[in-house]
Write an enzyme that holds these catalytic residues in place. Structure first.
Site, PDB file in Angstrom:
ATOM      1  CD  GLU A  90      -2.903  -0.757   0.085  1.00  0.00           C
ATOM      2  OE1 GLU A  90      -3.382   0.266   0.009  1.00  0.00           O
ATOM      3  OE2 GLU A  90      -3.433  -1.763  -0.491  1.00  0.00           O
ATOM      4  CB  SER A 487     -42.700 -36.420  43.190  1.00  0.00           C
ATOM      5  OG  SER A 487     -44.078 -37.074  43.309  1.00  0.00           O
TER       6      SER A 487
END
Length: 833
Positions: A90, A487
């Site tokens: 770049e 239960s």
């Protein structure tokens, strides 16, 4: 000569005038475009959207959440070689120019003049600083105005910030394709590795992407991507960052990209990850979740999670297969390339089964074609894999519906026909092991359920499975499904009694009882599951054998308001209605809340709050949430000078007497040893537990714990209906818990439950609850608090007093035993039976 001097003077004057005019024009132009330049000072406080990452307790990645998949990486943490790759691609003069590279501009201008009329895109000369200005401040509009502003901003940015700061902004902001923003995320998404692990060809490819990530797609534009990567490698060699030999080797390396998955990264953790996502969203909001860069350390144990997933899956499949074959997933034509058609059928992605299509079948076998996979590029594989299903691989498939319901099949072709799409997995013979090329018929269970495991000392959820398949249903049945625990709620009723003067050997009459529910609700006559009554029995027997009538009588004697308070104290319910039927688990709650309640029995009565998250850190590493609220006294000492060791101060609420907690734990050990939970007795270590079965067998539960872990499972249809006559928690849910405990605790030493100070262990007659006498057949060690040791005689809960009066008033909050239900008063040593 005079003429020459005049001419030169004219040229000088004209040049001076042109210079002044140009300078004035340039100054005016700069002034004009500088008036509305964006404020570049905002770069100082740059906080880009960063993805939130969720980790398991061992540090492995569980999930990532983001709108832009970005991980912010300080420039000091970026490898030098990666920086060199991006500078080569770049802006090779980045560290020497002042924001604008005049040499690159001139080179680009000459190149663009040479390419005029060719139709090629003009070559740019933007520096990295200019790209920062474009990405952050002025946008990407293709105009001269934008380019001028970009250049002006670049000059100002260079004066305001260091080169490293500018490069850091650039490397974290750039879009690199496949949803990746910044080099850290791109490294993970493209190559499933950190930036420190990148090779030269890999970093060169990433450095090639900023200009055109879509045009350099690793699969759709593979050749162009390789060409551009190699160009970057050449620039790295040209700039002296790598040798020519290294460059040649790097260019010869194939471009191999392994896209990182976006879902849960730990197999079987989808429900867990989604529950964490919901909690973070509720706690901090959507923006913080998807852009805040949070680091979340969860309680998940990946090893236990896989064991939990398999245990629940096996239990659901076991029940489902016992109720027969319901038919294929879909049907397709098998003429031509069946693989393409089969690939269009959606398969559940989070189960280990595979989709297959029946190509042909006869009495003994069916030939199947397996759904082809996809290449890394996403293209359908051209390979076609076939196999067979023998009768042994599908003999479970009795008819589930129709006139033949319940009847066994006699041949393969009765069930499987050409074009049927079904699930299969490799066939494993119980004696000889896997059979090459043979597959077993499967079907997605219609029944649902959930499983969870928790640390009883902290409330940390170690494993959580909210259903058979998250891909099929995202409803989390462990945390979102409100179901009746049946239960399995009884231990809280018994605990409230033990905490208020009762003992495990207190005797309750197991005989018919009638409850006037008032307000026009009529008479309620609770029954035991067996439809039988067993006369006077101890509290231990009532819990071990899960006697409904005894529990109702006990709740009647204790009073429902007290039980309501205990249910809230344990976190099982927020506001339980004070009616006796709720003592049998008629209220709705979740599996995780039940596990938290059982944890308080296991840990000696300390309040625990269930959590899936240990701690959360913000993007800067500051801890903003921590589940463990214990205070560490002495942990802030600058150094050790002989002082006492730091001490963790636990200020959590004590919800129940530790001695009561041990008593109920001991009674629940009896559930496993000789009660309704004997299906897990072969775990081979101290385990306490309780079964639960609701009316009409719509839900079945089993919860259990050892000294270090609490686990639970429930099964039921999402739209409640009966699981079938005889379905119980001990039969269906307990084997799931047992399978988990065996695998999870394998190789770990067995630990007994800790007996708290003050408890007296006394030999008693298991039937009568009195002190054991010589010659008694059933003798057990029972836990008693100081001053509650059993006498030689006993009294009975649930009978009238000697004057024939009903002591509890006949109302739905405690009372209502009819005289007819208790005709007999049986006198025994020391009191009433």
């Amino acid at each position: 000569m005079r003429l020459l001097v005049r001419f030169l003077g004219f040229l000088f004057a004209a040049g001076a005038i042109l210079f002044v005019v140009g300078a004035v024009a340039a100054t005016s132009l700069i002034w004009h475009y500088s008036k509305d330049l964006p404020d570049y000072s905002q770069l100082q406080d740059y906080e880009p959207p960063v993805m939130t990452r969720v980790h398991a307790s061992d540090g492995s990645l569980v999930a990532e959440y983001a709108r832009e998949r970005r991980l912010y990486l300080p420039i000091q943490a970026v490898p030098k070689s990666v920086i060199e790759a991006f500078l080569s691609a770049e802006d090779k003069n980045f560290y020497s120019h002042g924001g604008i590279d005049l040499t690159s501009i001139a080179r680009a201008a000459i190149s663009n003049i040479e390419q005029m009329g060719t139709g090629r895109r003009p070559q740019g000369a933007s520096t990295i600083t200019q790209q920062v200005a474009k990405n952050f401040l002025v946008g990407s509009e293709t105009t001269y105005t934008r380019k001028i502003k970009e250049a002006l901003l670049a000059l100002r940015i260079e004066r305001a910030y260091s080169k490293d700061k500018i490069l850091e902004l650039y490397l974290n902001e750039i879009y690199l394709g496949l949803g990746a923003y910044g080099i850290a995320a791109a490294s993970l998404i493209y190559f499933d590795k950190s930036v420190h692990e990148l090779t030269v060809p890999e970093m060169a490819y990433l450095a090639a992407l900023p200009k055109a990530p879509t045009s350099l797609h690793p699969f759709r534009a593979h050749d162009r991507a390789v060409e551009r990567r190699n160009w970057v490698i050449d620039r790295m060699a040209e700039n002296g960052y790598i040798t020519s030999e290294d460059a040649a080797k790097a260019k010869a390396t194939p471009l191999r990209v392994t896209p990182r998955p976006t879902g849960a990264h730990v197999f079987a953790a989808e429900y867990f990850a989604e529950e964490v996502r919901r909690e973070i969203h509720d706690r901090y909001g959507e923006k913080k979740l998807y852009e805040g860069g949070l680091s979340v350390r969860t309680t998940l144990n990946p090893e236990l999670q896989e064991i939990a997933k398999k245990a629940l899956t096996d239990g659901l499949v076991r029940y489902d297969e016992a109720h027969g074959w319901r038919g294929p997933v879909a049907q397709i034509e098998v003429n031509g390339d069946w693989g393409v058609k089969l690939a269009d059928v959606r398969a559940l992605s989070d189960i280990k089964w595979r989709l297959a299509v029946v190509l042909e079948s006869d009495d003994k076998t069916a030939k199947i074609g397996l759904q082809p996979g996809r290449e890394v590029s996403g293209q359908l594989s051209k390979e076609r894999e076939t196999g067979t299903i023998t009768f042994d691989g599908m003999k479970w498939a009795k008819w589930a519906t129709g006139s033949e319901k319940g009847k066994a099949i006699k041949s393969v072709r009765q069930v499987l026909h050409a074009g049927d799409v079904v699930y299969v997995d490799p066939y494993v013979d119980a004696k000889t092991g896997p059979k090459e090329g043979q597959w077993r018929l499967r079907q997605v269970p219609e029944i649902s359920g959930a499983f969870a495991a928790m640390d009883p000392w902290t409330g940390r959820v170690l494993a959580l499975v909210g259903g058979f398949s998250f891909d099929d249903s995202q409803f989390n049945r462990a945390t979102q499904a409100l179901r009746q625990p049946g239960s399995s709620f009884k231990p809280f009723v018994y605990a409230s009694a033990l905490d208020n003067g009762y003992t495990p050997s207190s005797v309750v009459m197991d005989a018919p009882v009638e409850i006037d529910q008032g307000a026009g609700q009529g008479i309620w006559r609770p029954e035991n599951y067996s439809r039988q009554f067993y006369g006077p029995q101890t509290l231990r027997f009532g819990l071990e054998q899960s006697r409904n009538v005894m529990t109702v009588r006990l709740a009647q004697d204790v009073g429902m308001p007290l039980i309501v308070e205990y249910a809230k104290r344990f976190g099982v319910y927020d506001d339980l209605p004070p009616y006796l039927s709720y003592a049998l688990g008629a209220g709705e709650t979740t599996l995780v809340r039940m596990l938290a309640g059982y944890s308080m029995f296991d840990n000696g009565g300390r309040k625990v709050k269930p959590t899936l998250i240990d701690r959360i850190q913000d993007r800067y590493g500051r801890t903003i949430y921590r589940h463990d609220e214990r205070e560490c006294q002495g942990c802030d000492a600058p150094k050790w000078t002989g002082q006492a060791e730091p001490e963790l101060v636990d200020r959590r609420e004590i919800v129940i007497d530790p001695m009561t907690a041990y008593q109920i734990t001991s009674m629940m050990e009896g559930v496993v040893q000789r009660g309704t939970g004997t299906r897990i007795r072969d775990v081979g270590r101290p385990v306490a537990g309780k079964t639960g079965t609701t009316n009409d067998e719509k839900d079945v539960w089993f919860l259990a714990f050892t000294p270090d872990i609490v686990v639970g499972a429930y099964l039921g249809f999402d739209r409640p209906r009966s699981l079938g006559r005889g379905a119980t928690g001990g039969q269906l849910a307990a084997p799931i818990v047992g399978q988990f405990l065996k695998e999870a605790l394998e190789g770990k030493p067995a630990q007994p439950f800790r007996v708290p100070p003050g408890i007296k262990l006394i030999r008693i007659n298991a039937k009568t609850g009195t002190r054991a006498q010589p010659g008694d057949e059933r003798v057990i060690l029972e836990a008693f608090k100081p001053g509650t040791q059993p006498s030689d005689g006993y009294s009975m809960i649930g009978l009238q007093d000697e004057q024939g009066q009903q002591p509890y008033g006949g109302n739905p909050y405690g009372g209502g035993v009819s005289p007819e239900a208790n005709r007999a008063i049986i006198r025994g040593p020391g009191g009433l039976w």
